[in-house]
Write a protein that holds these residues in place. Structure first.
Motif, PDB file in Angstrom:
ATOM      1  N   THR A 256       0.829  -1.204   0.000  1.00 31.26           N
ATOM      2  CA  THR A 256       0.000   0.000   0.000  1.00 31.26           C
ATOM      3  C   THR A 256       0.861   1.251   0.000  1.00 31.26           C
ATOM      4  N   MET A 260       0.788   4.017  -3.030  1.00 32.23           N
ATOM      5  CA  MET A 260       0.472   5.423  -2.802  1.00 32.23           C
ATOM      6  C   MET A 260       1.638   6.336  -3.197  1.00 32.23           C
ATOM      7  N   TYR A 283      -6.104  -0.443  -7.929  1.00 28.30           N
ATOM      8  CA  TYR A 283      -7.440  -0.190  -7.403  1.00 28.30           C
ATOM      9  C   TYR A 283      -8.444  -0.173  -8.555  1.00 28.30           C
ATOM     10  N   ALA A 288     -12.360   3.599  -3.593  1.00 25.01           N
ATOM     11  CA  ALA A 288     -11.423   2.953  -2.663  1.00 25.01           C
ATOM     12  C   ALA A 288     -10.042   3.580  -2.776  1.00 25.01           C
ATOM     13  N   LYS A 291     -10.093   7.021  -1.087  1.00 21.06           N
ATOM     14  CA  LYS A 291     -10.162   6.886   0.365  1.00 21.06           C
ATOM     15  C   LYS A 291      -8.798   6.535   0.956  1.00 21.06           C
ATOM     16  N   THR A 292      -8.101   5.576   0.315  1.00 16.00           N
ATOM     17  CA  THR A 292      -6.767   5.196   0.787  1.00 16.00           C
ATOM     18  C   THR A 292      -5.787   6.346   0.621  1.00 16.00           C
ATOM     19  N   ARG A 295      -6.336   8.978   3.287  1.00 14.92           N
ATOM     20  CA  ARG A 295      -5.842   8.512   4.575  1.00 14.92           C
ATOM     21  C   ARG A 295      -4.321   8.627   4.659  1.00 14.92           C
ATOM     22  N   GLU A 296      -3.657   8.426   3.539  1.00  8.09           N
ATOM     23  CA  GLU A 296      -2.191   8.461   3.513  1.00  8.09           C
ATOM     24  C   GLU A 296      -1.638   9.881   3.476  1.00  8.09           C
TER      25      GLU A 296
END
Length: 326
Positions: A256, A260, A283, A288, A291-292, A295-296
């Motif tokens: 992940t 990213m 992805y 999704a 969202k990831t 968050r990162e």
């Protein structure tokens, strides 16, 4: 692709520079902090590497020193020699007043040192943990028959600097890129034996390095820990334990992070639409992915593309992978 190539590609910015210099004792040059890395290769004679808070390091003919982080340092023929502040030349890292003949009055019994020096510009945004694991100074002492490819790259670069010909700019840029990879490879090779954890051990471990290559080569694949373990001939549990112990993150957490990091670079440097970036990074759902990504980095992908960097205080700023830069 492999992890070292990708890590350097993500880090590098701008064109590297290099120059050769002949220095007559007494001499001393103070290099200021910079957002990049520098290297020095002693072609003839000796000198001393001087850093604040560290003991002077004597360098002899054939020695190579790479400074991955550049908080400032100095080189001198003797630790007691006066230092002259470095002033950058727009065509290279060594100012013209430090070219041939700098220092003492020249021949007549005075010691001469010949150096091959260079600098790389780095973008330290989300520095790969492989490179964050490097020491402040990488010293590669001269040893007969040791790292022959690195020595060959030094010889080729020295020849190009001594006698520039048509295409010299392109050849020197390529040789400097090659030299950086060979210096890093030499350090990891030298420290892979006897190291039980860390990236030296990870690159030397056949199973972990094969899994890393798979993730870097095909980040869009829907990898699972079981599939990665089967790819390298280990059970799910054994593979996960070994990978986490060496890399410092579980396999899918690292995957992940890498996805990213790729996404950030694609958003900054290409015009690819968000769905294409999401698919390239593994992805199938744009929701999704967004969202990831948020968050990162603390911002959605679209805002990141417009701003070019996460805002101060975002989760990415607090990441343990970047904490080593502070």
């Amino acid at each position: 692709m492999d992890v070292l190539s990708d890590a350097v590609t993500m880090l590098r910015a701008g064109r590297p520079h290099s120059n050769s210099n002949r220095l007559w004792a007494p001499w001393g040059i103070r290099f200021p902090p910079t957002d990049g890395a520098g290297f020095h290769i002693v072609l003839m004679g000796t000198c001393w590497l001087l850093r604040a808070g560290a003991r002077p390091l004597r360098l002899a003919a054939g020695d190579i020193v790479l400074l991955p982080r550049e908080p400032g340092h100095a080189l001198a023929d003797d630790p007691a020699s006066p230092l002259t502040d470095f002033r950058a030349d727009p065509h290279g890292p060594i100012p013209s007043e430090h070219a041939d003949g700098y220092g003492g009055p020249g021949p007549g019994g005075r010691t001469v040192t010949e150096l091959l020096c260079g600098a790389y510009m780095f973008d330290r945004f989300r520095l790969h943990p492989l490179l964050a694991d490097l020491p402040d100074v990488i010293h590669l002492p001269a040893r007969v028959g040791h790292h022959p490819r690195l020595r060959a790259a030094v010889d080729l670069l020295g020849a190009e600097l001594a006698e520039p010909r048509a295409g010299a700019a392109a050849s020197m840029s390529a040789l400097l890129d090659l030299l950086l990879l060979y210096m890093l490879r030499a350090w990891f090779d030298d420290h892979s034996t006897g190291s039980s954890t860390g990236w030296s051990a990870a690159l030397a471990d056949p199973a972990v390095s094969a899994a890393l290559r798979a993730m870097h080569a095909e980040p869009e694949m829907p990898w699972t820990v079981r599939e990665l373990g089967a790819r390298v001939g280990l059970s799910r549990t054994v593979f996960a334990q070994r990978f986490t112990a060496l890399v410092g993150k579980p396999p899918l957490a690292y995957l992940t992070w890498w996805r990213m990091t790729m996404a950030a670079r694609l958003l900054r440097e290409t015009d690819s639409p968000l769905p294409a970036v999401a698919r390239r990074c593994g992805y199938s759902s744009e929701f999704a992915f967004a969202k990831t990504f948020k968050r990162e980095f603390g911002v959605p992908p679209g805002a990141f593309r417009r701003e070019g960097r996460p805002p101060s205080g975002s989760p990415a700023d607090a990441s343990p992978l970047t904490a080593t830069l502070s």
